[in-house]
Motif scaffolding. Structure first.
Motif, short mmCIF file in Angstrom:
data_model
loop_
_atom_site.label_atom_id
_atom_site.label_comp_id
_atom_site.label_asym_id
_atom_site.label_seq_id
_atom_site.Cartn_x
_atom_site.Cartn_y
_atom_site.Cartn_z
N GLU A 92 0.83 -1.21 0.00
CA GLU A 92 0.00 0.00 0.00
C GLU A 92 0.86 1.26 0.00
OE1 GLU A 92 -2.50 -0.48 3.38
OE2 GLU A 92 -3.76 -2.03 2.44
N VAL A 93 1.92 1.27 0.77
CA VAL A 93 2.80 2.44 0.79
C VAL A 93 3.53 2.57 -0.54
CG1 VAL A 93 4.80 3.50 1.90
CG2 VAL A 93 3.06 2.39 3.30
N GLY A 94 3.85 1.44 -1.15
CA GLY A 94 4.47 1.49 -2.48
C GLY A 94 3.56 2.16 -3.50
N VAL A 111 8.11 3.14 6.26
CA VAL A 111 8.15 2.37 5.01
C VAL A 111 8.32 3.31 3.82
CG1 VAL A 111 6.89 0.79 3.49
CG2 VAL A 111 6.79 0.48 5.98
N LEU A 112 7.62 4.46 3.87
CA LEU A 112 7.77 5.45 2.80
C LEU A 112 9.21 5.94 2.72
CD1 LEU A 112 6.56 7.27 0.61
CD2 LEU A 112 6.00 8.93 2.42
N GLN A 113 9.83 6.15 3.86
CA GLN A 113 11.23 6.57 3.88
C GLN A 113 12.13 5.49 3.27
OE1 GLN A 113 12.28 9.73 4.79
NE2 GLN A 113 10.05 9.96 4.76
N GLY A 142 15.06 -5.64 4.19
CA GLY A 142 15.14 -4.19 4.37
C GLY A 142 14.88 -3.78 5.80
N VAL A 143 15.46 -2.63 6.17
CA VAL A 143 15.24 -2.04 7.50
C VAL A 143 14.62 -0.67 7.29
CG1 VAL A 143 16.32 -1.27 9.63
CG2 VAL A 143 17.28 -3.23 8.41
N CYS A 166 17.54 4.12 6.91
CA CYS A 166 17.00 2.87 6.38
C CYS A 166 18.13 1.97 5.87
CB CYS A 166 16.01 3.16 5.25
SG CYS A 166 14.48 3.95 5.80
N GLY A 167 17.84 0.68 5.75
CA GLY A 167 18.87 -0.27 5.33
C GLY A 167 18.38 -1.25 4.28
#
Length: 491
Positions: A137-139, A185-187, A325-326, A334-335
């Motif tokens: 959804e954020v994607g 998640v957006l970040q 992912g982080v 983020c990672g």
């Protein structure tokens, strides 16, 4: 004059010209830099019977392509993807001929650029998994935000950064703002975008960020690494390693290139394929000095940075997904881990960091960088074992690169690429940075090298006038008839 005598004189002159042409030594070219662009240029000229000498400052070939074998399996610490897995990719014929395999990580138009939302797991900084429905959804929201930035671009005659445009969009459309975990998640999506350019979003041009011509076919990871491609192109070419160029002196007929120990190399022309970061740092002296328009072109493009921390383990303790992912409150924090085990079968994870964070990572010792990465893994997987080996890249501070690859700065002039690639007499310019449509890509660097070689050959032919021009043929041309398909898989 007797017509027979006139014809006889003409024939004698033609024969004399042909004899002189045969006695003249082959045209000579010095190529500076043994990355794929320099080697592609040298290969093209060598195959056309030019005398080519490649001068490389490193103790290895490849430049920003570096396949490391110390893990017992190939690990690309630099470029690792073929962007555009299709027959139109100029590297496709060579990859087919060498029988190299690729692992497809995305199709076309993925919101994650070189990955699809098909095989992944995201975690927050405490090690808790993010629901995949939230990621999807954020994607979708991220795509809408990027679509809205096109309207912002149309409204702003002056260029602004992608970061500024996103802020404007979120101010206009509060419903697109994300809260809590969804904001993190957006970040992470923004972090993946920054990794594509190897630069932070506040440095990337809104005007041109999406204008790159990306080839079709999606993105494929080079399973055996890029090293076989480099070796195939370099075969039989005269390449001098540990030859750091310090000065380039050019005249109408000759170029003299001076290396660090004071030795000089002289040729009819030179092709310069050193990284843009090296040109920006003025490490090489030019005599005469570069004109102001060339200096401005070098200055007006950005150089990004992306580093890798590769970790080899004695056993696999992570899930069978392509990426881990982080997510975090800022894109900087983020990672991203690439799971090479999924693609190659070897127990290796590669952590990637881009932009400012990539430079900050280089301030740490290799051990400290590996420990930092392991902190993330142990939160995600408490039973994670310690790595058996680790490798850390330092592209930003490496004096042979001073950055990873180029990107468009805010306010970049529209003709900067034309000026950057424009020759100066018998000096020609290659490298990924001069590739208008495919900068930052391996195939873009390759094509830029071939183009520089073609321009160089045309110049020399015109200078020597009566000499017959030998058409160049890059490796791709000589094997285009190959019917072997590109070997690509996705498990």
């Amino acid at each position: 004059m007797d017509p027979k005598s006139l014809f006889s004189n003409f024939l004698d002159g033609a024969i004399a010209s042909r004899i002189e042409s045969q006695q003249r030594p082959p045209p000579s070219v010095i190529v500076i830099g043994a990355g794929i662009s320099g080697i592609a240029a040298a290969r093209s000229l060598y195959d056309a019977s030019y005398k080519v000498t490649v001068l490389e400052s490193r103790d290895r070939l490849g430049g920003r392509i570096h396949t490391d074998y110390s893990f017992g399996s190939p690990v690309d610490m630099g470029a690792s993807w073929l962007h555009g897995v299709c027959n139109e990719n100029p590297l496709a014929p060579l990859i087919r001929r060498l029988g190299l395999t690729l692992y497809r990580t995305s199709g076309d138009n993925s919101v994650l650029y070189d990955h699809d939302l098909e095989s992944y797991m995201l975690f927050n900084i405490d090690g808790n998994q993010v629901p995949q429905q939230m990621v999807i959804e954020v994607g979708d929201t991220f795509k809408k935000i990027l679509d809205e930035t096109e309207k912002v671009r149309d409204e702003h005659p002056e260029d602004i950064s992608v970061s500024q445009a996103i802020s404007i969009v979120l101010d206009r459309h509060p419903h697109l703002r994300q809260q809590g975990l969804a904001h993190q998640v957006l970040q992470w999506f923004i972090c993946r975008m920054e990794a594509w350019f190897a630069a932070d979003a506040d440095m990337i041009s809104l005007k041109t960020w999406d204008q790159e011509h990306v080839l079709t076919g999606g993105h494929g990871l080079m399973v055996q690494g890029y090293d076989p491609v480099i070796k195939a192109l370099a075969k039989d070419v005269d390449i001098r390693l540990n030859h750091r160029v310090t000065k380039i002196s050019s005249g109408y007929n000759k170029v003299m290139v001076t290396v660090e120990d004071g030795r000089n190399f002289i040729a009819d022309a030179a092709i310069i394929t050193v990284p843009l970061g090296v040109l920006k740092a003025n490490i090489i002296e030019f005599e005469p000095k570069l004109p102001d328009w060339k200096v401005s072109a070098i200055s007006d493009l950005g150089v990004g940075n992306e580093n890798k921390v590769a970790l080899r383990f004695d056993k696999v303790f992570w899930p069978n997904v392509e990426l881990l992912g982080v997510v975090a409150p800022t894109s900087y924090a983020c990672g991203y881990f690439l799971n090479l085990h999924k693609a190659t079968g070897h127990p290796v994870l590669v952590y990637m960091a881009a932009g400012r964070f990539a430079y900050d990572l280089e301030k740490l010792s290799d051990e400290a960088a590996a420990n930092f990465v392991m902190l993330h893994l142990k939160k995600m997987f408490p039973d994670a074992s310690e790595p058996v080996q680790y490798l850390v890249s330092h592209w930003g501070t490496d004096p042979n690169s001073l950055g990873c690859y180029s990107y468009d700065l805010v306010g970049k002039p529209h003709d900067v690429y034309d000026k950057l690639r424009a020759p100066l007499g018998n000096l020609f310019f290659g490298g990924e940075a001069v590739s208008l449509e495919n900068q930052g890509s391996v195939h873009g660097a390759y094509s830029a090298g071939v183009m520089a070689a073609e321009n160089c050959q045309r110049f020399i032919s015109e200078q020597q006038g009566h000499m017959e021009s030998v058409p160049l043929s890059s490796v791709s041309h000589s094997i285009l008839e190959s019917t072997i398909p590109i070997q690509i898989s996705r498990m």
